[in-house]
Scaffold this motif. Structure first.
Motif, PDB file in Angstrom:
ATOM      1  N   ASP A   1       3.247   3.904 -21.332  1.00 37.30           N
ATOM      2  CA  ASP A   1       4.623   4.209 -20.945  1.00 37.30           C
ATOM      3  C   ASP A   1       5.247   2.945 -20.353  1.00 37.30           C
ATOM      4  O   ASP A   1       4.709   2.371 -19.401  1.00 37.30           O
ATOM      5  CB  ASP A   1       4.623   5.337 -19.915  1.00 37.30           C
ATOM      6  N   PRO A   2       6.359   2.472 -20.915  1.00 36.02           N
ATOM      7  CA  PRO A   2       6.981   1.247 -20.394  1.00 36.02           C
ATOM      8  C   PRO A   2       7.447   1.359 -18.945  1.00 36.02           C
ATOM      9  O   PRO A   2       7.651   0.351 -18.280  1.00 36.02           O
ATOM     10  CB  PRO A   2       8.165   0.991 -21.323  1.00 36.02           C
ATOM     11  N   THR A   3       7.572   2.585 -18.429  1.00 32.11           N
ATOM     12  CA  THR A   3       7.984   2.752 -17.030  1.00 32.11           C
ATOM     13  C   THR A   3       6.785   2.838 -16.075  1.00 32.11           C
ATOM     14  O   THR A   3       6.974   2.973 -14.864  1.00 32.11           O
ATOM     15  CB  THR A   3       8.864   4.012 -16.859  1.00 32.11           C
ATOM     16  N   ALA A   4       5.557   2.757 -16.620  1.00 29.95           N
ATOM     17  CA  ALA A   4       4.358   2.810 -15.774  1.00 29.95           C
ATOM     18  C   ALA A   4       4.382   1.635 -14.798  1.00 29.95           C
ATOM     19  O   ALA A   4       4.687   0.506 -15.177  1.00 29.95           O
ATOM     20  CB  ALA A   4       3.094   2.760 -16.633  1.00 29.95           C
ATOM     21  N   VAL A   5       4.065   1.922 -13.551  1.00 26.81           N
ATOM     22  CA  VAL A   5       4.013   0.882 -12.520  1.00 26.81           C
ATOM     23  C   VAL A   5       2.558   0.435 -12.376  1.00 26.81           C
ATOM     24  O   VAL A   5       1.694   1.240 -12.023  1.00 26.81           O
ATOM     25  CB  VAL A   5       4.550   1.415 -11.172  1.00 26.81           C
TER      26      VAL A   5
END
Length: 175
Positions: free
Chosen positions: A39-43
């Motif tokens: 997921d590109p929003t994964a931190v």
């Protein structure tokens, strides 16, 4: 490797085999709580080691003539692939399980007081010292780094079970 060794020169941990390098590659271990590691929003949060480069604002440590063994092994792992250094996947499993003995070898655990990470990955970076008086040094950064690419893909504890079993390693248990 020892051709430039001068026993009278004081060096840091990584300069023990000669002069201190101006550029180096490093493996940075990162964890995420995201359900999907793609997921590109994964931190992704970094695990900090006691002495090896990581945080760009942390001053290089001076611990001659001793060194932190795990930090030193991480430096050498960056010269090869994770397939040639299976122990680094073993380390990732222990970090996923948040094993206290393993965490004690690190400077910081970004997941302290929280749920363990769901995923850990290794990222490969090139580090070099910032120039005194330069932009990065003016921002308080001792290091400049550039991402080379992935060192090993995201792994989770369940996905590592067979890896551990195939090597007869004890499967990490969450503390």
């Amino acid at each position: 490797m020892n051709t430039s060794f001068n026993p009278l020169r004081i060096v840091n941990t990584y300069g023990a085999f000669g002069s201190i390098t101006k550029e180096r590659t490093e493996v940075i271990l990162q964890g995420t709580s995201s359900m999907d590691p793609n997921d590109p929003t994964a931190v992704w949060e970094e695990f900090e080691f006691k002495c090896k480069p990581g945080d760009l604002r942390r001053r290089p440590c001076f611990i001659s003539p001793y060194h932190y063994r795990l930090d030193w092994l991480m430096w050498f792992a960056a010269f090869q692939t994770y397939e040639q250094n299976e122990w680094i996947i073993h380390l990732a499993g222990k970090l996923l399980a948040q094993e206290e003995e393993t965490l004690s070898l690190l400077a910081t655990n970004p997941f302290a007081g929280r749920d363990p990470p769901r995923w850990i990955r290794g990222e490969h970076f090139k580090y070099k010292f910032s120039q005194p008086g330069g932009k990065h040094a003016g921002d308080g950064k001792w290091w400049i780094r550039k991402r080379i690419g992935p060192y090993f893909p995201p792994v989770n504890l369940q996905g590592l079970r067979k890896f551990f079993e195939d090597r007869n390693w004890p499967y990490p248990v969450q503390d």
